[in-house]
Scaffold this motif. Structure first.
Motif, PDB file in Angstrom:
ATOM      1  N   GLY A 128       5.348 -51.724  39.139  1.00 59.74           N
ATOM      2  CA  GLY A 128       6.564 -51.516  39.917  1.00 59.74           C
ATOM      3  C   GLY A 128       7.724 -50.907  39.164  1.00 59.74           C
ATOM      4  N   ALA A 129       7.585 -50.671  37.856  1.00 59.01           N
ATOM      5  CA  ALA A 129       8.668 -50.058  37.088  1.00 59.01           C
ATOM      6  C   ALA A 129       8.798 -48.584  37.463  1.00 59.01           C
ATOM      7  CB  ALA A 129       8.410 -50.196  35.601  1.00 59.01           C
ATOM      8  N   VAL A 130      10.045 -48.113  37.587  1.00 57.19           N
ATOM      9  CA  VAL A 130      10.319 -46.717  37.909  1.00 57.19           C
ATOM     10  C   VAL A 130      11.007 -46.066  36.717  1.00 57.19           C
ATOM     11  CG1 VAL A 130      11.551 -45.126  39.442  1.00 57.19           C
ATOM     12  CG2 VAL A 130      10.569 -47.237  40.359  1.00 57.19           C
ATOM     13  N   GLY A 131      10.504 -44.928  36.275  1.00 49.30           N
ATOM     14  CA  GLY A 131      11.097 -44.213  35.154  1.00 49.30           C
ATOM     15  C   GLY A 131      11.582 -42.843  35.596  1.00 49.30           C
ATOM     16  N   LEU A 132      12.591 -42.320  34.900  1.00 46.43           N
ATOM     17  CA  LEU A 132      13.117 -40.989  35.214  1.00 46.43           C
ATOM     18  C   LEU A 132      13.362 -40.239  33.912  1.00 46.43           C
ATOM     19  CD1 LEU A 132      14.275 -38.929  37.271  1.00 46.43           C
ATOM     20  CD2 LEU A 132      16.511 -40.010  36.931  1.00 46.43           C
ATOM     21  N   LEU A 133      12.699 -39.090  33.770  1.00 47.17           N
ATOM     22  CA  LEU A 133      12.907 -38.232  32.609  1.00 47.17           C
ATOM     23  C   LEU A 133      13.731 -37.031  33.030  1.00 47.17           C
ATOM     24  CD1 LEU A 133      12.208 -37.648  29.591  1.00 47.17           C
ATOM     25  CD2 LEU A 133      10.349 -36.199  30.466  1.00 47.17           C
ATOM     26  N   THR A 134      14.788 -36.746  32.280  1.00 47.00           N
ATOM     27  CA  THR A 134      15.648 -35.601  32.543  1.00 47.00           C
ATOM     28  C   THR A 134      15.664 -34.689  31.326  1.00 47.00           C
ATOM     29  OG1 THR A 134      17.091 -36.912  33.983  1.00 47.00           O
ATOM     30  CG2 THR A 134      17.983 -34.846  33.149  1.00 47.00           C
ATOM     31  N   LEU A 135      15.481 -33.398  31.550  1.00 44.96           N
ATOM     32  CA  LEU A 135      15.562 -32.377  30.509  1.00 44.96           C
ATOM     33  C   LEU A 135      16.720 -31.465  30.868  1.00 44.96           C
ATOM     34  CD1 LEU A 135      11.750 -31.456  30.316  1.00 44.96           C
ATOM     35  CD2 LEU A 135      12.969 -33.265  29.084  1.00 44.96           C
ATOM     36  N   ALA A 136      17.621 -31.221  29.909  1.00 48.88           N
ATOM     37  CA  ALA A 136      18.824 -30.452  30.229  1.00 48.88           C
ATOM     38  C   ALA A 136      19.229 -29.556  29.066  1.00 48.88           C
ATOM     39  CB  ALA A 136      19.973 -31.397  30.580  1.00 48.88           C
ATOM     40  N   ARG A 137      20.076 -28.578  29.387  1.00 47.79           N
ATOM     41  CA  ARG A 137      20.608 -27.690  28.353  1.00 47.79           C
ATOM     42  C   ARG A 137      21.941 -27.116  28.801  1.00 47.79           C
ATOM     43  NH1 ARG A 137      15.479 -23.902  29.348  1.00 47.79           N
ATOM     44  NH2 ARG A 137      16.233 -22.564  31.048  1.00 47.79           N
ATOM     45  N   SER A 138      22.599 -26.428  27.878  1.00 48.18           N
ATOM     46  CA  SER A 138      23.964 -25.959  28.132  1.00 48.18           C
ATOM     47  C   SER A 138      24.029 -24.530  28.672  1.00 48.18           C
ATOM     48  CB  SER A 138      24.792 -26.046  26.839  1.00 48.18           C
ATOM     49  OG  SER A 138      24.178 -25.283  25.808  1.00 48.18           O
ATOM     50  N   ALA A 139      22.921 -23.808  28.647  1.00 41.81           N
ATOM     51  CA  ALA A 139      22.951 -22.409  29.106  1.00 41.81           C
ATOM     52  C   ALA A 139      21.555 -21.972  29.531  1.00 41.81           C
ATOM     53  CB  ALA A 139      23.472 -21.503  27.990  1.00 41.81           C
ATOM     54  N   ASP A 140      21.485 -20.760  30.071  1.00 40.07           N
ATOM     55  CA  ASP A 140      20.232 -20.126  30.494  1.00 40.07           C
ATOM     56  C   ASP A 140      19.618 -20.817  31.706  1.00 40.07           C
ATOM     57  OD1 ASP A 140      20.423 -18.355  28.305  1.00 40.07           O
ATOM     58  OD2 ASP A 140      19.366 -19.781  27.011  1.00 40.07           O
ATOM     59  N   PRO A 141      19.747 -20.221  32.864  1.00 36.37           N
ATOM     60  CA  PRO A 141      19.196 -20.807  34.092  1.00 36.37           C
ATOM     61  C   PRO A 141      17.700 -21.077  33.971  1.00 36.37           C
ATOM     62  CG  PRO A 141      20.601 -18.922  34.587  1.00 36.37           C
ATOM     63  CD  PRO A 141      20.418 -18.930  33.103  1.00 36.37           C
ATOM     64  N   LEU A 142      17.250 -22.058  34.695  1.00 37.87           N
ATOM     65  CA  LEU A 142      15.832 -22.403  34.721  1.00 37.87           C
ATOM     66  C   LEU A 142      15.155 -21.513  35.758  1.00 37.87           C
ATOM     67  CD1 LEU A 142      13.737 -24.322  33.541  1.00 37.87           C
ATOM     68  CD2 LEU A 142      14.381 -26.007  35.254  1.00 37.87           C
ATOM     69  N   THR A 143      14.479 -20.494  35.295  1.00 39.92           N
ATOM     70  CA  THR A 143      13.909 -19.491  36.194  1.00 39.92           C
ATOM     71  C   THR A 143      12.554 -19.919  36.747  1.00 39.92           C
ATOM     72  OG1 THR A 143      12.749 -18.325  34.426  1.00 39.92           O
ATOM     73  CG2 THR A 143      15.044 -17.675  34.864  1.00 39.92           C
ATOM     74  N   ALA A 144      12.131 -19.232  37.801  1.00 44.91           N
ATOM     75  CA  ALA A 144      10.816 -19.500  38.391  1.00 44.91           C
ATOM     76  C   ALA A 144       9.714 -19.202  37.390  1.00 44.91           C
ATOM     77  CB  ALA A 144      10.639 -18.653  39.650  1.00 44.91           C
ATOM     78  N   ALA A 145       9.920 -18.160  36.578  1.00 43.86           N
ATOM     79  CA  ALA A 145       8.913 -17.813  35.574  1.00 43.86           C
ATOM     80  C   ALA A 145       8.783 -18.911  34.520  1.00 43.86           C
ATOM     81  CB  ALA A 145       9.290 -16.482  34.915  1.00 43.86           C
ATOM     82  N   GLU A 146       9.914 -19.470  34.101  1.00 40.13           N
ATOM     83  CA  GLU A 146       9.870 -20.545  33.113  1.00 40.13           C
ATOM     84  C   GLU A 146       9.197 -21.779  33.686  1.00 40.13           C
ATOM     85  OE1 GLU A 146      12.849 -23.261  30.296  1.00 40.13           O
ATOM     86  OE2 GLU A 146      13.693 -21.683  31.571  1.00 40.13           O
ATOM     87  N   LEU A 147       9.513 -22.101  34.925  1.00 41.84           N
ATOM     88  CA  LEU A 147       8.874 -23.254  35.564  1.00 41.84           C
ATOM     89  C   LEU A 147       7.377 -23.047  35.694  1.00 41.84           C
ATOM     90  CD1 LEU A 147      11.418 -24.232  38.372  1.00 41.84           C
ATOM     91  CD2 LEU A 147      10.767 -25.596  36.380  1.00 41.84           C
TER      92      LEU A 147
END
Length: 242
Positions: A128-147
């Motif tokens: 029942g434990a719920v976890g959340l991982l967040t990845l972030a940065r200060s610049a450069d949009p997350l593009t469809a190609a990168e995803l």
């Protein structure tokens, strides 16, 4: 060749996460893996299923101390759209103006402190434990190609991080999850959760009412609850009735 590269990345570093002995060292490893994927910031939070009214929570991040203070002091955990999404879905989400429409002050503050681009995904474990991982940065949009190139790795990182963190933290934050119920205790408690009386359960399981009450009392003692209703709720939250 690319498929094999992804497979190797998936197997070796991730399996290593499960062998780390402390949550602090584990988070450092996760943050290093996040950087290899192009994210300078990383955060992980886990919420235990108990106590029901005020579940235990643990959070880790390499955000600035200023942002961590701001997040806590302004109660952003309660309104964070990524956290709200985590309790509804395990699908990944990308930060956007639309996502943060209900928390514009938080969104503006985050961007003012260099958190411009982000991705998050939740995980759920059998207890029942719920976890959340967040990845972030200060610049450069997350593009469809990168995803397209990296989302498989990001999702694997999410799942392994949660599995490893849950292994380390659950015994400390929710020791009740280590409790074992017998097959008969689970059967009795399942029917109790359905609203059946001891007499009705006895008829269903072809045992005596006294035996039903014996098992119920054992479960109440094991789970440290006050009555069978609380025991059924707690056991269900902990995934003990599966």
């Amino acid at each position: 060749m690319e498929a094999r590269a992804v497979e190797n990345w998936k197997e070796d570093p991730f399996d290593a996460l499960l062998k780390v002995q402390s949550e602090q060292d584990l988070f450092k490893c996760v943050a290093d893996m996040a950087r290899s994927l192009g994210f300078e910031y990383c955060a992980y939070g886990i919420k235990m299923p108990v106590p029901i009214s005020r579940p235990s929570v643990a959070m880790f991040s390499n955000y600035s101390e200023r942002w961590k203070r701001c997040y806590e002091e302004r109660g952003y955990l309660q309104i964070d759209p990524t956290v709200q999404h985590a309790f509804r879905s395990t699908l990944p989400i990308v930060w956007s103006n639309r996502l943060f429409a209900s928390a514009l002050d938080m969104w503006d503050e985050a961007r003012s402190q260099g958190l411009q681009v982000g991705w998050a995904q939740a995980s759920r474990g059998p207890n029942g434990a719920v976890g959340l991982l967040t990845l972030a940065r200060s610049a450069d949009p997350l593009t469809a190609a990168e995803l397209a190139e990296n989302q498989t790795k990001m999702s694997w990182l999410t799942q392994y991080t949660h599995a490893a963190m849950a292994n380390l933290l659950t015994p400390k934050l929710a020791p009740e999850t280590q409790i074992t119920l017998t097959l008969r205790e689970r059967e009795v408690l399942r029917w109790t959760a359905e609203g059946k009386t001891a007499y009705e359960i006895a008829q269903i399981l072809s045992i005596s009412e006294r035996t039903v009450n014996f098992h119920i009392n054992n479960v109440v003692t094991k789970l440290g609850t006050c009555n069978k209703t609380q025991a059924a709720v707690k056991a269900a939250a902990l995934g003990l009735l599966i």
